[in-house]
Design a protein around this motif. Structure first.
Motif, PDB file in Angstrom:
ATOM      1  N   TYR A  57      -7.706  -7.867   2.347  1.00 32.00           N
ATOM      2  CA  TYR A  57      -6.916  -7.518   1.171  1.00 32.00           C
ATOM      3  C   TYR A  57      -6.617  -8.765   0.335  1.00 32.00           C
ATOM      4  O   TYR A  57      -6.769  -8.760  -0.889  1.00 32.00           O
ATOM      5  CB  TYR A  57      -5.620  -6.836   1.632  1.00 32.00           C
ATOM      6  CG  TYR A  57      -4.578  -6.656   0.569  1.00 32.00           C
ATOM      7  CD1 TYR A  57      -4.724  -5.687  -0.421  1.00 32.00           C
ATOM      8  CD2 TYR A  57      -3.426  -7.438   0.562  1.00 32.00           C
ATOM      9  CE1 TYR A  57      -3.756  -5.503  -1.388  1.00 32.00           C
ATOM     10  CE2 TYR A  57      -2.452  -7.250  -0.405  1.00 32.00           C
ATOM     11  CZ  TYR A  57      -2.614  -6.287  -1.371  1.00 32.00           C
ATOM     12  OH  TYR A  57      -1.652  -6.113  -2.325  1.00 32.00           O
ATOM     13  N   ILE A  60      -9.715  -9.992  -1.508  1.00 31.35           N
ATOM     14  CA  ILE A  60     -10.038  -9.104  -2.628  1.00 31.35           C
ATOM     15  C   ILE A  60      -9.061  -9.327  -3.783  1.00 31.35           C
ATOM     16  O   ILE A  60      -9.470  -9.395  -4.953  1.00 31.35           O
ATOM     17  CB  ILE A  60     -10.066  -7.636  -2.159  1.00 31.35           C
ATOM     18  CG1 ILE A  60     -11.280  -7.428  -1.256  1.00 31.35           C
ATOM     19  CG2 ILE A  60     -10.077  -6.671  -3.334  1.00 31.35           C
ATOM     20  CD1 ILE A  60     -11.313  -6.103  -0.532  1.00 31.35           C
ATOM     21  N   VAL A  99      -6.096  -5.363  -9.246  1.00 27.28           N
ATOM     22  CA  VAL A  99      -6.972  -5.195  -8.079  1.00 27.28           C
ATOM     23  C   VAL A  99      -6.163  -4.766  -6.858  1.00 27.28           C
ATOM     24  O   VAL A  99      -6.597  -3.899  -6.088  1.00 27.28           O
ATOM     25  CB  VAL A  99      -7.777  -6.483  -7.814  1.00 27.28           C
ATOM     26  CG1 VAL A  99      -8.467  -6.448  -6.473  1.00 27.28           C
ATOM     27  CG2 VAL A  99      -8.806  -6.687  -8.923  1.00 27.28           C
ATOM     28  N   TYR A 103      -6.883  -1.317  -4.941  1.00 26.71           N
ATOM     29  CA  TYR A 103      -7.179  -1.356  -3.507  1.00 26.71           C
ATOM     30  C   TYR A 103      -6.230  -0.422  -2.750  1.00 26.71           C
ATOM     31  O   TYR A 103      -6.658   0.386  -1.918  1.00 26.71           O
ATOM     32  CB  TYR A 103      -7.038  -2.790  -2.992  1.00 26.71           C
ATOM     33  CG  TYR A 103      -7.351  -2.963  -1.524  1.00 26.71           C
ATOM     34  CD1 TYR A 103      -8.638  -3.280  -1.116  1.00 26.71           C
ATOM     35  CD2 TYR A 103      -6.364  -2.831  -0.554  1.00 26.71           C
ATOM     36  CE1 TYR A 103      -8.936  -3.456   0.229  1.00 26.71           C
ATOM     37  CE2 TYR A 103      -6.646  -2.999   0.787  1.00 26.71           C
ATOM     38  CZ  TYR A 103      -7.935  -3.315   1.169  1.00 26.71           C
ATOM     39  OH  TYR A 103      -8.228  -3.481   2.514  1.00 26.71           O
ATOM     40  N   LYS A 104      -4.934  -0.535  -3.036  1.00 25.16           N
ATOM     41  CA  LYS A 104      -3.941   0.294  -2.354  1.00 25.16           C
ATOM     42  C   LYS A 104      -4.168   1.779  -2.647  1.00 25.16           C
ATOM     43  O   LYS A 104      -4.060   2.619  -1.754  1.00 25.16           O
ATOM     44  CB  LYS A 104      -2.534  -0.128  -2.764  1.00 25.16           C
ATOM     45  CG  LYS A 104      -2.113  -1.462  -2.162  1.00 25.16           C
ATOM     46  CD  LYS A 104      -0.874  -2.047  -2.787  1.00 25.16           C
ATOM     47  CE  LYS A 104       0.291  -1.120  -2.893  1.00 25.16           C
ATOM     48  NZ  LYS A 104       1.514  -1.769  -3.425  1.00 25.16           N
ATOM     49  N   ARG A 107      -7.240   3.049  -0.723  1.00 26.76           N
ATOM     50  CA  ARG A 107      -7.029   3.063   0.728  1.00 26.76           C
ATOM     51  C   ARG A 107      -5.830   3.922   1.147  1.00 26.76           C
ATOM     52  O   ARG A 107      -5.541   4.023   2.326  1.00 26.76           O
ATOM     53  CB  ARG A 107      -6.836   1.640   1.245  1.00 26.76           C
ATOM     54  CG  ARG A 107      -7.936   0.651   0.902  1.00 26.76           C
ATOM     55  CD  ARG A 107      -9.096   0.703   1.781  1.00 26.76           C
ATOM     56  NE  ARG A 107      -8.660   0.334   3.134  1.00 26.76           N
ATOM     57  CZ  ARG A 107      -9.401   0.520   4.184  1.00 26.76           C
ATOM     58  NH1 ARG A 107     -10.590   1.030   4.083  1.00 26.76           N
ATOM     59  NH2 ARG A 107      -8.956   0.178   5.360  1.00 26.76           N
TER      60      ARG A 107
END
Length: 144
Positions: A57, A60, A99, A103-104, A107
């Motif tokens: 994480y 990224i 980002v 991402y969160k 996911r």
């Protein structure tokens, strides 16, 4: 001489030397303070994602921050008529946050994942700005 440009050994100028010194100082300080604050203030916190997922994480988010820094910094220079690559603190923050949230969302992660970055980011920005002033890149706000 701390400000201005002078040719040193091997043709390196003071701008490059001081930029490198302060950038490395900012990175090392931010990493150290980040590790310290994670263990000191967030050790008992429940993480919103598995601990083993944090390294991926963070990489990224870092890539998003770097992309945002170059995108906004370069756009700023282009709007000023300069054809050069630039970097922007604001662009880095925006890129990193976008980002991280993407991402969160992908996911299914809920909750705050960025609190641990606040102190290291603040310290890195402060050290970086001092470096800019030392090397003579002070931004001046003109007031009329």
């Amino acid at each position: 001489m701390l400000c201005g440009v002078w040719e040193g050994a091997g043709g390196m100028n003071s701008h490059l030397i001081w930029h490198t010194v302060f950038e490395m100082l900012a990175w090392i300080s931010a990493i150290g303070v980040g590790l310290w604050s994670r263990h000191r203030h967030f050790a008992a916190s429940t993480l919103p994602m598995p601990a083993g997922e944090y390294p991926r994480y963070m990489v990224i988010v870092w890539i998003g921050a770097v992309a945002g820094a170059f995108a906004l910094g370069t756009l700023n220079l282009m709007l000023d008529g300069q054809q050069a690559a630039g970097r922007s603190i604001l662009g880095a923050i925006v890129g990193g946050v976008l980002v991280a949230e993407l991402y969160k969302s992908l996911r299914g992660i809920r909750g705050s994942t960025g609190a641990v970055f606040v102190l290291p980011l603040s310290l890195a920005i402060a050290i970086g700005r001092i470096g800019c002033f030392v090397e003579g890149e002070a931004e001046v706000l003109e007031v009329s």
